[in-house]
Each structure stands twice: as structure tokens, then as C-alpha cells.
Design a protein around this motif. Structure first.
Motif, mmCIF file in Angstrom:
data_model
loop_
_atom_site.group_PDB
_atom_site.id
_atom_site.type_symbol
_atom_site.label_atom_id
_atom_site.label_comp_id
_atom_site.label_asym_id
_atom_site.label_seq_id
_atom_site.Cartn_x
_atom_site.Cartn_y
_atom_site.Cartn_z
ATOM 1 N N ALA A 87 -73.762 -36.198 10.093
ATOM 2 C CA ALA A 87 -72.936 -35.201 9.411
ATOM 3 C C ALA A 87 -72.075 -35.844 8.322
ATOM 4 N N LEU A 88 -71.448 -36.974 8.652
ATOM 5 C CA LEU A 88 -70.604 -37.656 7.672
ATOM 6 C C LEU A 88 -71.439 -38.261 6.541
ATOM 7 N N LEU A 89 -72.627 -38.780 6.902
ATOM 8 C CA LEU A 89 -73.526 -39.310 5.879
ATOM 9 C C LEU A 89 -73.971 -38.207 4.928
ATOM 10 N N SER A 90 -74.256 -37.035 5.482
ATOM 11 C CA SER A 90 -74.668 -35.905 4.652
ATOM 12 C C SER A 90 -73.555 -35.489 3.693
ATOM 13 N N LEU A 91 -72.313 -35.546 4.171
ATOM 14 C CA LEU A 91 -71.163 -35.218 3.328
ATOM 15 C C LEU A 91 -71.075 -36.167 2.135
ATOM 16 N N CYS A 92 -71.198 -37.467 2.407
ATOM 17 C CA CYS A 92 -71.103 -38.467 1.342
ATOM 18 C C CYS A 92 -72.301 -38.402 0.395
ATOM 19 N N LEU A 93 -73.492 -38.141 0.940
ATOM 20 C CA LEU A 93 -74.692 -38.070 0.123
ATOM 21 C C LEU A 93 -74.594 -36.943 -0.907
ATOM 22 N N GLN A 94 -74.073 -35.796 -0.481
ATOM 23 C CA GLN A 94 -73.955 -34.673 -1.408
ATOM 24 C C GLN A 94 -72.960 -34.973 -2.531
ATOM 25 N N HIS A 95 -71.885 -35.694 -2.215
ATOM 26 C CA HIS A 95 -70.932 -36.072 -3.263
ATOM 27 C C HIS A 95 -71.542 -37.108 -4.207
ATOM 28 N N PHE A 96 -72.342 -38.022 -3.665
ATOM 29 C CA PHE A 96 -73.039 -39.003 -4.505
ATOM 30 C C PHE A 96 -73.983 -38.304 -5.479
ATOM 31 N N LEU A 97 -74.803 -37.396 -4.953
ATOM 32 C CA LEU A 97 -75.748 -36.664 -5.804
ATOM 33 C C LEU A 97 -75.007 -35.737 -6.766
ATOM 34 N N GLY A 98 -73.877 -35.164 -6.312
ATOM 35 C CA GLY A 98 -73.075 -34.316 -7.186
ATOM 36 C C GLY A 98 -72.528 -35.082 -8.378
ATOM 37 N N GLY A 99 -72.066 -36.317 -8.152
ATOM 38 C CA GLY A 99 -71.587 -37.152 -9.253
ATOM 39 C C GLY A 99 -72.686 -37.484 -10.233
ATOM 40 N N LEU A 100 -73.876 -37.755 -9.712
ATOM 41 C CA LEU A 100 -75.035 -38.053 -10.562
ATOM 42 C C LEU A 100 -75.416 -36.847 -11.423
#
Length: 412
Positions: free
Chosen positions: A321-334
Motif C-alpha cells: 500500500a505504501l509502495l503504491s502511494l509512492c509509485l503514483q507520486h513518482f509517476l505523477g511527477g514524471l
């Protein structure tokens, strides 16, 4: 190129300070001085000047030089912070924000919005096509760092620094930035805008802007590309809170962790664009990855929403769940950096006398698109339920991928 990027980085960093100040620092200070939660929340009305950037964007386009606009708006921000230093936000137990302080905060937002128009226009005019990727990386990363420094960094200094000292520090930063604007060699050769001979009629101006090559398509894209992402990022942290993750842990992951991941994503976007990736092909790839990440997050939410499932301290589900949260912010920044590069490329196709207004139009639409579903997400969840709501977010995240197929050749 470094002679251009360094001044832009410094200016975008100080541009992020007002947002961090009012979203992170100011609510805590006002609440600590006894203001009610309702009064603290109503302070967001002070963001109003940001929605009217198109009013003064034509003036930036047609009156004076960008260097003067930037220096005066940045120095004015320092002056407002200096005045705020001598006025406390409220006496203990006072029912509301003093009118003078509210007026100064409104002026702070007005100055920041004017600076935003001038700075975005500077970037449009200063950067060559090959420099748009690194330039927009600097824009996004420096702005986020400024917001974090003003929100989290200054908040950490609150026990040490009083309200007056905090605003004197901000005033000194703004005045230093204004001096750098005046002294930066890259800004000294900017042309002076020529007064327009045509009256600035809003309706005619809007029609002229939308008639520019690629503008109508870009306007539709920036309005919709973040809808699903914003809805999910607004609700998923609250869902995790309801399912056993503590407030401090969630604050760490959704605050510091999310910002770090977003900055890494933005930096990667700039690096890929600098390696001669074009914005449209890069967006096609990145939006597919974002859709896949949101699909995984939605599947995880469906599983966690079944009765009896909890996020224990050391479970695989908690980590996922926490990894998914960070992944979406990473992709959002990209995605954000690539989209801002596309917006800037579109504005460079407009005549120089309209570039500030053109980019302000796109930036305002981009902001409205992000705010729209982020604001309505809670009401949608209450009325539709989480399962249907996240299914809607997933569908909205797929729409921009299809929309890219309609992109005009002028933006290729």
C-alpha cells in the motif's frame, strides 16, 4: 544553458514559498493562536488572485520588460513579508484573522501570481526547444522544494523563531532574489515589450489564444490529464488511515516520501527529455505506466476493503500500500514535467506579444483540472462508494491515452 537554469531555479524556488507558507506553515500558526478550524480553512479564500492571472498576463506581455516585472513583483513580496513581520496573525482567543493581516496575505498571493506570469513567460522566451526538458524539470523541482522549505522547514523552526523573525527571514530571501534578478547576466538582454495598439478585449483575446496552433487540443489535455490521479491521491491516504496506518506514519510517507518520489519522477522526466525524447511519445509511455500503477492500487483497495482485512505493522499488504502511494507520486511527477514541457512548447508557437497570456491560460486550465476532482473526490466517495469511485478514476486515467491520438502535428 547553466546561465539560464540557475536564475530560473532560484526564482521558481522562491515562487514555491507562498504555497508552502499558506498550505503548511500558516494553518498551524493560526490554529496555535486560537483560531477555529473553520476560520483556518476559510484562509484558503486568499488564493483567489491565482484564478485571475489572465487579467494581468496581457499587461506583462505588452508593458515593460520581464526583468522589471520580476524584480518589482519579487521585491513587493519581500515588502509584504516585512509588513507581516510587525503584525501578529491573531491574539490568543481572537475569533478571526485580523483584517490587516488578511489583506496583506491577499497581497502576498497577488504578488506571487504576478511573479508567476512573468517567470513562466521568461522561461518560454529564454529556453531553446532543446532546453525545455531541463528547464521544466528545474521549474517543477525548484517549486516543490520551495513549498517544502516554507511549509515543513520553517515549521520545524517555529519553536526557535517567532512569527516576526519567520517573516523577516522570508522578506530577506525575497529581497535577495530580487537583487539576483537585477544582476543575472541571462536576464539583462531580454527585450522590452512593445505596447499593443489593440484594445485588450477579453472575449476577442480568448478567441485569438484558442486559435493558436495546437492550443485547443492542449487546453483539453491539461484540463483532463490529472483527473483520475488527483481523485485517487486525495482518497487513498485517507483510506489507509481508516485501515490502521497511524497518522505520523502516513504523514511521513504521504508527505516527505511523496515529495521525494515526485521530485525524482520530475527529474527523470527532464533527463529523458534532454536525451531527445519528444513530449508526446514520452507521455504515451508514461501515461500507460500510470494507468497500470493506478490499476494495481485499485485492486489493492478492493482487497483491503473486504471485511476483516487490516494493515498490520509488518504485513506485505502494508508495504504494498505504501509502495503504491509512492509509485503514483513518482509517476505523477514524471507526467507533470512532461506536460509542462508540452505546454511551454505550445506557447512558443504563439506570437511573442501573446506568450505570457497564452501560457497563463494553459496554466490556469491545468490548475482548474487538478482542483476539480481533488475537491469533489470526497463527495463522490460518499455518494458512489469507494469501489465505483476508484473504477471511475481508473477510467478517467485512461482517457488521456486515447486523447493523445488526436494530437495535432504542430505539437509533434
Amino acid at each position: 544553458m547553466h546561465g539560464k537554469l540557475l536564475p530560473l531555479a532560484g526564482l521558481y524556488l522562491v515562487q514555491g514559498l507562498p504555497y508552502g507558507l499558506q498550505s503548511g506553515l500558516l494553518p498551524v500558526l493560526l490554529r496555535a493562536r486560537g483560531l477555529s478550524l473553520t476560520r483556518v480553512g476559510l484562509a484558503k479564500v486568499l488564493y483567489l488572485p491565482w484564478l485571475f492571472k489572465l487579467v494581468w498576463a496581457p499587461l506583462v506581455d505588452t508593458r515593460g520588460s520581464l526583468r522589471v516585472w520580476l524584480m518589482l513583483s519579487t521585491a513587493a513580496l519581500g515588502l509584504v513579508c516585512g509588513l507581516l513581520a510587525v503584525l501578529p496573525p491573531a491574539e490568543a482567543g481572537q475569533a478571526g484573522l485580523p483584517v490587516t493581516v488578511a489583506g496583506l496575505l491577499l497581497l502576498l498571493n497577488l504578488g506571487a501570481a504576478v511573479q508567476d506570469v512573468a517567470l513562466d513567460t521568461l522561461a518560454v522566451q529564454l529556453l531553446e526547444p532543446a532546453e525545455l526538458g531541463p528547464g521544466n524539470t528545474v521549474q517543477v523541482v525548484a517549486y516543490k522544494l520551495g513549498a517544502v522549505l516554507a511549509g515543513g522547514g520553517l515549521l520545524a523552526l517555529v519553536p526557535t523563531l517567532s512569527w516576526p523573525l519567520l517573516f523577516l527571514l522570508l522578506a530577506a530571501i525575497y529581497w535577495l532574489a530580487a537583487a539576483l534578478v537585477w544582476a543575472a547576466p541571462a536576464l539583462q538582454q531580454l527585450p522590452v515589450s512593445q505596447p499593443s495598439e489593440r484594445p485588450l478585449r477579453t472575449l476577442h483575446l480568448l478567441q485569438e489564444l484558442l486559435a493558436m496552433p495546437g492550443t485547443l487540443w492542449t487546453a483539453g489535455f491539461v484540463l483532463t490529464y490529472k483527473l483520475g490521479e488527483q481523485g485517487a491521491s486525495s482518497l487513498f491516504p485517507l483510506f489507509l488511515l481508516d485501515h490502521g496506518i497511524s497518522t505520523p506514519e502516513l504523514g511521513l510517507w504521504n508527505g516527505v516520501g511523496a515529495v521525494v518520489c515526485s521530485i525524482v519522477g520530475s527529474s527523470l522526466g527532464g533527463a529523458l527529455l534532454a536525451r531527445h525524447w519528444q513530449p508526446l511519445p514520452l507521455l504515451r509511455s508514461v501515461l500507460r505506466f500510470r494507468l497500470g500503477g493506478l490499476a494495481c492500487q485499485t485492486t489493492l483497495l478492493f482487497h483491503l476493503d473486504t471485511p476483516g482485512v487490516r494493515l498490520g505493522p509488518s504485513t506485505v499488504l502494508r508495504g504494498a500500500a505504501l509502495l503504491s502511494l509512492c509509485l503514483q507520486h513518482f509517476l505523477g511527477g514524471l507526467v507533470t514535467t512532461t506536460t509542462f514541457t508540452l505546454m511551454m512548447h505550445c506557447s512558443q508557437l504563439a506570437p511573442s506579444a501573446l506568450q505570457a497570456t497564452h501560457y497563463s491560460l494553459l496554466a490556469t486550465l491545468e490548475l482548474l483540472g487538478k482542483l476539480f476532482l481533488g475537491t469533489l473526490a470526497g463527495a463522490l466517495a460518499d455518494s458512489l462508494g469507494l469501489h465505483l469511485c476508484f473504477s471511475l478514476f481508473l477510467a478517467l486515467s485512461g482517457m488521456p491515452i486515447l486523447y493523445l491520438g488526436l494530437a495535432p502535428s504542430t505539437l509533434a
